[in-house]
Design a protein around this motif. Structure first.
Motif, PDB file in Angstrom:
ATOM      1  N   TRP A   1       2.393   4.151   8.899  1.00  0.00           N
ATOM      2  CA  TRP A   1       3.181   4.768   7.831  1.00  0.00           C
ATOM      3  C   TRP A   1       4.088   3.771   7.119  1.00  0.00           C
ATOM      4  CZ3 TRP A   1       3.625   5.591  13.013  1.00  0.00           C
ATOM      5  CH2 TRP A   1       4.798   5.163  13.627  1.00  0.00           C
ATOM      6  N   ARG A   2       4.266   2.600   7.691  1.00  0.00           N
ATOM      7  CA  ARG A   2       5.110   1.578   7.060  1.00  0.00           C
ATOM      8  C   ARG A   2       4.348   0.734   6.039  1.00  0.00           C
ATOM      9  NH1 ARG A   2       7.870   0.113  12.799  1.00  0.00           N
ATOM     10  NH2 ARG A   2       9.072   2.038  12.962  1.00  0.00           N
ATOM     11  N   VAL A   3       3.067   1.025   5.838  1.00  0.00           N
ATOM     12  CA  VAL A   3       2.254   0.306   4.855  1.00  0.00           C
ATOM     13  C   VAL A   3       1.952   1.262   3.704  1.00  0.00           C
ATOM     14  CG1 VAL A   3       0.156  -1.027   4.455  1.00  0.00           C
ATOM     15  CG2 VAL A   3       1.234  -1.057   6.711  1.00  0.00           C
ATOM     16  N   ILE A   4       2.391   0.881   2.506  1.00  0.00           N
ATOM     17  CA  ILE A   4       2.249   1.752   1.346  1.00  0.00           C
ATOM     18  C   ILE A   4       1.595   1.008   0.182  1.00  0.00           C
ATOM     19  CG2 ILE A   4       4.218   3.204   1.989  1.00  0.00           C
ATOM     20  CD1 ILE A   4       5.868   1.689  -0.095  1.00  0.00           C
ATOM     21  N   ARG A   5       1.281   1.738  -0.834  1.00  0.00           N
ATOM     22  CA  ARG A   5       0.716   1.143  -2.042  1.00  0.00           C
ATOM     23  C   ARG A   5       1.768   0.298  -2.753  1.00  0.00           C
ATOM     24  NH1 ARG A   5      -1.808   6.716  -4.343  1.00  0.00           N
ATOM     25  NH2 ARG A   5      -3.747   6.703  -3.160  1.00  0.00           N
ATOM     26  N   ALA A   6       1.309  -0.612  -3.591  1.00  0.00           N
ATOM     27  CA  ALA A   6       2.217  -1.490  -4.342  1.00  0.00           C
ATOM     28  C   ALA A   6       3.117  -0.704  -5.294  1.00  0.00           C
ATOM     29  CB  ALA A   6       1.417  -2.537  -5.109  1.00  0.00           C
ATOM     30  N   SER A   7       2.732   0.519  -5.625  1.00  0.00           N
ATOM     31  CA  SER A   7       3.546   1.371  -6.495  1.00  0.00           C
ATOM     32  C   SER A   7       4.686   2.038  -5.729  1.00  0.00           C
ATOM     33  CB  SER A   7       2.667   2.448  -7.127  1.00  0.00           C
ATOM     34  OG  SER A   7       2.121   3.292  -6.118  1.00  0.00           O
ATOM     35  N   GLY A   8       4.698   1.905  -4.398  1.00  0.00           N
ATOM     36  CA  GLY A   8       5.720   2.553  -3.583  1.00  0.00           C
ATOM     37  C   GLY A   8       5.355   3.968  -3.191  1.00  0.00           C
TER      38      GLY A   8
END
Length: 98
Positions: free
Chosen positions: A54-61
């Protein structure tokens, strides 16, 4: 690095993200030094259940569509502030020390 080593490197990088921080898929690829956001995403889909995915997200946030609500809930539990379904990367982005 072969696929098995790459998978291990990605998972270790994700495990290194401290509580209260996030990284993008591209950040992880850059940290590992191979591949790109799509490759990291594929590894996370296949092997990521054992790490704090869950700590990895898209570059858009914004979280991935298929896990969005759960991901936002877990991030909030970690102390990451979420506004309008988005994480402010300037505030919460992980800055690893290589």
């Amino acid at each position: 690095m072969d696929r098995e080593e790459y998978v291990e490197a990605v998972l270790q990088a994700v495990e290194s993200i401290p509580e209260g921080s996030v990284a993008t898929y591209g950040d992880i690829a850059e940290y590992v030094g191979q591949g790109g956001p799509r490759q990291v995403g594929a590894i996370m889909r296949e092997y990521g259940a054992s790490v704090p995915w869950w700590r990895v997200i898209r570059a858009s946030g914004v979280p991935a569509d298929e896990v969005g609500d759960e991901q936002l809930h877990r991030l909030r539990s970690d102390g990451v502030r979420v506004s309008n379904g988005r994480v402010n990367l300037r505030e919460f982005r992980w800055a690893p020390q290589h």
